[in-house]
Design a protein around this motif. Structure first.
Motif, PDB file in Angstrom:
ATOM      1  N   SER A 185      -0.853  11.612   7.240  1.00  0.00           N
ATOM      2  CA  SER A 185       0.432  10.948   6.990  1.00  0.00           C
ATOM      3  C   SER A 185       0.836  10.060   8.155  1.00  0.00           C
ATOM      4  CB  SER A 185       1.523  11.994   6.730  1.00  0.00           C
ATOM      5  OG  SER A 185       1.310  12.657   5.508  1.00  0.00           O
ATOM      6  N   GLU A 186       0.722  10.582   9.360  1.00  0.00           N
ATOM      7  CA  GLU A 186       1.122   9.842  10.561  1.00  0.00           C
ATOM      8  C   GLU A 186       0.309   8.555  10.712  1.00  0.00           C
ATOM      9  OE1 GLU A 186       0.788  10.382  15.412  1.00  0.00           O
ATOM     10  OE2 GLU A 186       0.665  12.151  14.098  1.00  0.00           O
ATOM     11  N   ILE A 187      -1.003   8.671  10.548  1.00  0.00           N
ATOM     12  CA  ILE A 187      -1.882   7.511  10.717  1.00  0.00           C
ATOM     13  C   ILE A 187      -1.639   6.484   9.614  1.00  0.00           C
ATOM     14  CG2 ILE A 187      -4.291   6.769  10.732  1.00  0.00           C
ATOM     15  CD1 ILE A 187      -4.971   9.483  12.008  1.00  0.00           C
ATOM     16  N   ALA A 188      -1.440   6.946   8.379  1.00  0.00           N
ATOM     17  CA  ALA A 188      -1.194   6.030   7.266  1.00  0.00           C
ATOM     18  C   ALA A 188       0.069   5.207   7.499  1.00  0.00           C
ATOM     19  CB  ALA A 188      -1.088   6.807   5.969  1.00  0.00           C
ATOM     20  N   LYS A 197       1.503   4.521  10.435  1.00  0.00           N
ATOM     21  CA  LYS A 197       1.275   3.617  11.555  1.00  0.00           C
ATOM     22  C   LYS A 197       0.439   2.413  11.139  1.00  0.00           C
ATOM     23  CE  LYS A 197       1.743   6.896  15.380  1.00  0.00           C
ATOM     24  NZ  LYS A 197       1.073   7.563  16.532  1.00  0.00           N
ATOM     25  N   ALA A 198      -0.423   2.597  10.118  1.00  0.00           N
ATOM     26  CA  ALA A 198      -1.251   1.486   9.635  1.00  0.00           C
ATOM     27  C   ALA A 198      -0.471   0.553   8.711  1.00  0.00           C
ATOM     28  CB  ALA A 198      -2.483   2.031   8.919  1.00  0.00           C
ATOM     29  N   GLY A 199       0.749   0.951   8.323  1.00  0.00           N
ATOM     30  CA  GLY A 199       1.590   0.062   7.529  1.00  0.00           C
ATOM     31  C   GLY A 199       1.785   0.456   6.080  1.00  0.00           C
ATOM     32  N   ALA A 200       1.415   1.663   5.711  1.00  0.00           N
ATOM     33  CA  ALA A 200       1.558   2.097   4.324  1.00  0.00           C
ATOM     34  C   ALA A 200       2.909   2.760   4.092  1.00  0.00           C
ATOM     35  CB  ALA A 200       0.447   3.081   3.957  1.00  0.00           C
ATOM     36  N   VAL A 201       3.409   2.623   2.875  1.00  0.00           N
ATOM     37  CA  VAL A 201       4.528   3.458   2.427  1.00  0.00           C
ATOM     38  C   VAL A 201       3.944   4.842   2.160  1.00  0.00           C
ATOM     39  CG1 VAL A 201       6.264   3.827   0.643  1.00  0.00           C
ATOM     40  CG2 VAL A 201       5.742   1.509   1.424  1.00  0.00           C
ATOM     41  N   LEU A 202       4.662   5.888   2.545  1.00  0.00           N
ATOM     42  CA  LEU A 202       4.112   7.241   2.430  1.00  0.00           C
ATOM     43  C   LEU A 202       4.976   8.116   1.538  1.00  0.00           C
ATOM     44  CD1 LEU A 202       2.020   9.402   3.536  1.00  0.00           C
ATOM     45  CD2 LEU A 202       3.847  10.034   5.143  1.00  0.00           C
ATOM     46  N   ILE A 203       4.313   8.822   0.632  1.00  0.00           N
ATOM     47  CA  ILE A 203       4.940   9.922  -0.104  1.00  0.00           C
ATOM     48  C   ILE A 203       4.074  11.155   0.150  1.00  0.00           C
ATOM     49  CG2 ILE A 203       5.590  10.867  -2.349  1.00  0.00           C
ATOM     50  CD1 ILE A 203       5.989   8.053  -3.359  1.00  0.00           C
ATOM     51  N   ARG A 204       4.708  12.237   0.555  1.00  0.00           N
ATOM     52  CA  ARG A 204       3.938  13.432   0.912  1.00  0.00           C
ATOM     53  C   ARG A 204       4.294  14.601   0.016  1.00  0.00           C
ATOM     54  NH1 ARG A 204       1.065  16.071   4.813  1.00  0.00           N
ATOM     55  NH2 ARG A 204       1.637  18.227   5.220  1.00  0.00           N
ATOM     56  N   HIS A 205       3.261  15.241  -0.553  1.00  0.00           N
ATOM     57  CA  HIS A 205       3.443  16.492  -1.283  1.00  0.00           C
ATOM     58  C   HIS A 205       3.464  17.646  -0.286  1.00  0.00           C
ATOM     59  CE1 HIS A 205       1.551  14.729  -5.220  1.00  0.00           C
ATOM     60  NE2 HIS A 205       2.759  14.262  -4.959  1.00  0.00           N
ATOM     61  N   ASP A 206       4.304  18.611  -0.530  1.00  0.00           N
ATOM     62  CA  ASP A 206       4.388  19.771   0.362  1.00  0.00           C
ATOM     63  C   ASP A 206       3.147  20.655   0.295  1.00  0.00           C
ATOM     64  OD1 ASP A 206       6.889  19.010   1.248  1.00  0.00           O
ATOM     65  OD2 ASP A 206       7.939  20.144  -0.304  1.00  0.00           O
ATOM     66  N   SER A 207       2.463  20.619  -0.834  1.00  0.00           N
ATOM     67  CA  SER A 207       1.250  21.425  -1.010  1.00  0.00           C
ATOM     68  C   SER A 207       0.216  20.599  -1.753  1.00  0.00           C
ATOM     69  CB  SER A 207       1.554  22.712  -1.794  1.00  0.00           C
ATOM     70  OG  SER A 207       2.071  22.386  -3.082  1.00  0.00           O
ATOM     71  N   ASN A 208      -1.021  21.082  -1.748  1.00  0.00           N
ATOM     72  CA  ASN A 208      -2.111  20.378  -2.418  1.00  0.00           C
ATOM     73  C   ASN A 208      -2.037  20.608  -3.926  1.00  0.00           C
ATOM     74  OD1 ASN A 208      -5.476  20.709  -3.128  1.00  0.00           O
ATOM     75  ND2 ASN A 208      -4.680  18.821  -2.268  1.00  0.00           N
ATOM     76  N   VAL A 239       0.846  -1.202   0.000  1.00  0.00           N
ATOM     77  CA  VAL A 239       0.000   0.000   0.000  1.00  0.00           C
ATOM     78  C   VAL A 239       0.876   1.245   0.000  1.00  0.00           C
ATOM     79  CG1 VAL A 239      -1.769   1.325   1.225  1.00  0.00           C
ATOM     80  CG2 VAL A 239      -1.878  -1.180   1.188  1.00  0.00           C
ATOM     81  N   LEU A 240       0.594   2.131  -0.934  1.00  0.00           N
ATOM     82  CA  LEU A 240       1.263   3.427  -1.001  1.00  0.00           C
ATOM     83  C   LEU A 240       0.223   4.520  -0.795  1.00  0.00           C
ATOM     84  CD1 LEU A 240       3.630   5.379  -1.718  1.00  0.00           C
ATOM     85  CD2 LEU A 240       2.882   5.184  -4.107  1.00  0.00           C
ATOM     86  N   VAL A 241       0.429   5.356   0.196  1.00  0.00           N
ATOM     87  CA  VAL A 241      -0.434   6.521   0.419  1.00  0.00           C
ATOM     88  C   VAL A 241       0.313   7.756  -0.064  1.00  0.00           C
ATOM     89  CG1 VAL A 241      -1.475   8.021   2.155  1.00  0.00           C
ATOM     90  CG2 VAL A 241      -1.744   5.544   2.332  1.00  0.00           C
ATOM     91  N   VAL A 242      -0.307   8.493  -0.970  1.00  0.00           N
ATOM     92  CA  VAL A 242       0.252   9.761  -1.431  1.00  0.00           C
ATOM     93  C   VAL A 242      -0.555  10.874  -0.765  1.00  0.00           C
ATOM     94  CG1 VAL A 242       0.841  11.212  -3.399  1.00  0.00           C
ATOM     95  CG2 VAL A 242       0.891   8.714  -3.635  1.00  0.00           C
ATOM     96  N   ASP A 243       0.045  11.479   0.239  1.00  0.00           N
ATOM     97  CA  ASP A 243      -0.614  12.557   0.976  1.00  0.00           C
ATOM     98  C   ASP A 243      -0.416  13.856   0.211  1.00  0.00           C
ATOM     99  OD1 ASP A 243      -1.521  14.475   2.703  1.00  0.00           O
ATOM    100  OD2 ASP A 243      -0.521  13.676   4.471  1.00  0.00           O
ATOM    101  N   ASP A 244      -1.519  14.392  -0.325  1.00  0.00           N
ATOM    102  CA  ASP A 244      -1.442  15.566  -1.190  1.00  0.00           C
ATOM    103  C   ASP A 244      -1.552  16.856  -0.390  1.00  0.00           C
ATOM    104  OD1 ASP A 244      -1.203  16.789  -3.720  1.00  0.00           O
ATOM    105  OD2 ASP A 244      -3.372  16.980  -3.895  1.00  0.00           O
ATOM    106  N   GLY A 245      -0.604  17.037   0.551  1.00  0.00           N
ATOM    107  CA  GLY A 245      -0.539  18.286   1.294  1.00  0.00           C
ATOM    108  C   GLY A 245      -1.546  18.413   2.414  1.00  0.00           C
ATOM    109  N   SER A 246      -1.876  17.312   3.094  1.00  0.00           N
ATOM    110  CA  SER A 246      -2.851  17.369   4.187  1.00  0.00           C
ATOM    111  C   SER A 246      -2.345  18.234   5.337  1.00  0.00           C
ATOM    112  CB  SER A 246      -3.141  15.955   4.715  1.00  0.00           C
ATOM    113  OG  SER A 246      -3.762  15.158   3.722  1.00  0.00           O
ATOM    114  N   SER A 247      -3.302  18.832   6.042  1.00  0.00           N
ATOM    115  CA  SER A 247      -2.959  19.651   7.207  1.00  0.00           C
ATOM    116  C   SER A 247      -3.313  18.946   8.512  1.00  0.00           C
ATOM    117  CB  SER A 247      -3.695  20.993   7.135  1.00  0.00           C
ATOM    118  OG  SER A 247      -5.101  20.793   7.067  1.00  0.00           O
ATOM    119  N   ASP A 248      -3.791  17.691   8.418  1.00  0.00           N
ATOM    120  CA  ASP A 248      -4.145  16.945   9.623  1.00  0.00           C
ATOM    121  C   ASP A 248      -3.149  15.794   9.818  1.00  0.00           C
ATOM    122  OD1 ASP A 248      -4.816  15.151   7.682  1.00  0.00           O
ATOM    123  OD2 ASP A 248      -6.973  15.114   8.108  1.00  0.00           O
ATOM    124  N   ARG A 249      -3.543  14.731  10.507  1.00  0.00           N
ATOM    125  CA  ARG A 249      -2.642  13.635  10.848  1.00  0.00           C
ATOM    126  C   ARG A 249      -2.713  12.479   9.845  1.00  0.00           C
ATOM    127  NH1 ARG A 249      -4.460  11.223  15.299  1.00  0.00           N
ATOM    128  NH2 ARG A 249      -2.430  10.325  15.860  1.00  0.00           N
TER     129      ARG A 249
END
Length: 290
Positions: free
Chosen positions: A41-44, A46-57, A29-39
């Protein structure tokens, strides 16, 4: 098959954990966090996903593009996409993969219209989806649930597509370009929930109009003669109305309204130019495709 589940997210801290946990049963599982302002990325994570985060939406299309690049670079055989807000049921992933496993398709779309799920769709969304689906049908010459984000696509098909959309029009863009590349498309029935938190991240009207504008652009690219013929007919219709207003007093024994007559002439010329332009672009489009 090595399967990667891509979940584009934006402020989905309430649902992303359970979606990731369920999806992990069927692949990485890959979660691409598109600039979220909440938690999110952290929760994803902890649930076991690989995370890529965009700095902005940047938009859903941009998030999926990041995920597709990751999948191709890691040599996954098939990619599954689904939303992180809980609308899609990850336990239906095997259903989405089945036509690919059987070798019957390279792009599989989860459809809300094959098992009666459309009855659960709010009326205003049902109307909007009908317009967008019909527009996609004109552009791609295939009738599918064009706005469904629950999909599976093979590595071979993904490499053949040159997806450029950065917003919600990515789903339509994928269908149109898959048809253009001769990629086999199939649909399977899925269930969709609409009682999820934060189901509206954008104004539905502006969202729908934005996607529709992109579809009109794709129609112009794929079938320019059709688009320009419709615009030409619209121009001729305006010319006809203006001509009627200009000549109505003349037949009653009066004078012709000059302003309306000039307007009718201008719109007639525009209509002719649009039709000729459509013919020329249609020939060029065929030459490019050949």
């Amino acid at each position: 098959m090595r399967t990667l589940v891509i979940i584009p997210t934006y402020n989905e801290e309430l649902t992303i954990g359970s979606v990731v946990a369920l999806a992990r049963k069927y692949g990485d599982v890959l979660v691409v966090d598109d600039g979220s302002s909440d938690r999110t990325s952290e929760i994803a994570q902890k649930a076991g996903a690989v995370l890529i985060r965009h700095d902005s939406n940047r938009g859903k299309g941009a998030a999926l593009g990041t995920g597709f690049e990751y999948a191709l670079s890691r040599n996954y055989d098939v990619v599954v996409t689904l939303d992180g807000d809980g609308q899609h049921n990850p336990d239906e992933i095997p259903l989405i993969l089945e036509p690919i496993v059987r070798g019957e398709a390279d792009l599989v779309i989860g459809s809300r219209y094959l098992n009666g799920s459309r009855k659960k769709i709010p009326l205003y969304r049902r109307i909007g989806l009908w317009v967008l689906n019909k527009g996609t049908q004109v552009a791609a010459e295939v009738s599918v649930d064009s706005q469904s984000g629950f999909r599976a696509i093979t590595r071979r098909a993904l490499k053949a597509l040159n997806l450029s959309s950065t917003d919600y029009s990515i789903e339509t863009d994928m269908v149109v370009k898959a048809r253009e590349a001769g990629i086999r498309i199939a649909e399977v029935p899925i269930n969709v929930r609409y009682d999820v938190p934060k189901r509206h991240k954008k104004n539905p009207l502006s969202h729908g109009l934005g996607v529709l504008a992109s579809i009109v652009g794709l129609i112009g690219y794929r079938r320019p003669l059709l688009l320009f013929s419709l615009l030409s007919l619209l121009s001729f219709a305006v010319a006809g109305v203006l001509a009627y207003w200009a000549l109505k007093p003349y037949y009653a024994g009066g004078n012709v309204y000059l302003t309306q007559a000039i307007g009718a002439g201008i719109f007639t010329i525009i209509g002719i130019q649009l039709f000729i332009g459509g013919l020329m672009l249609n020939v060029l489009a065929k030459m490019v495709r050949e």
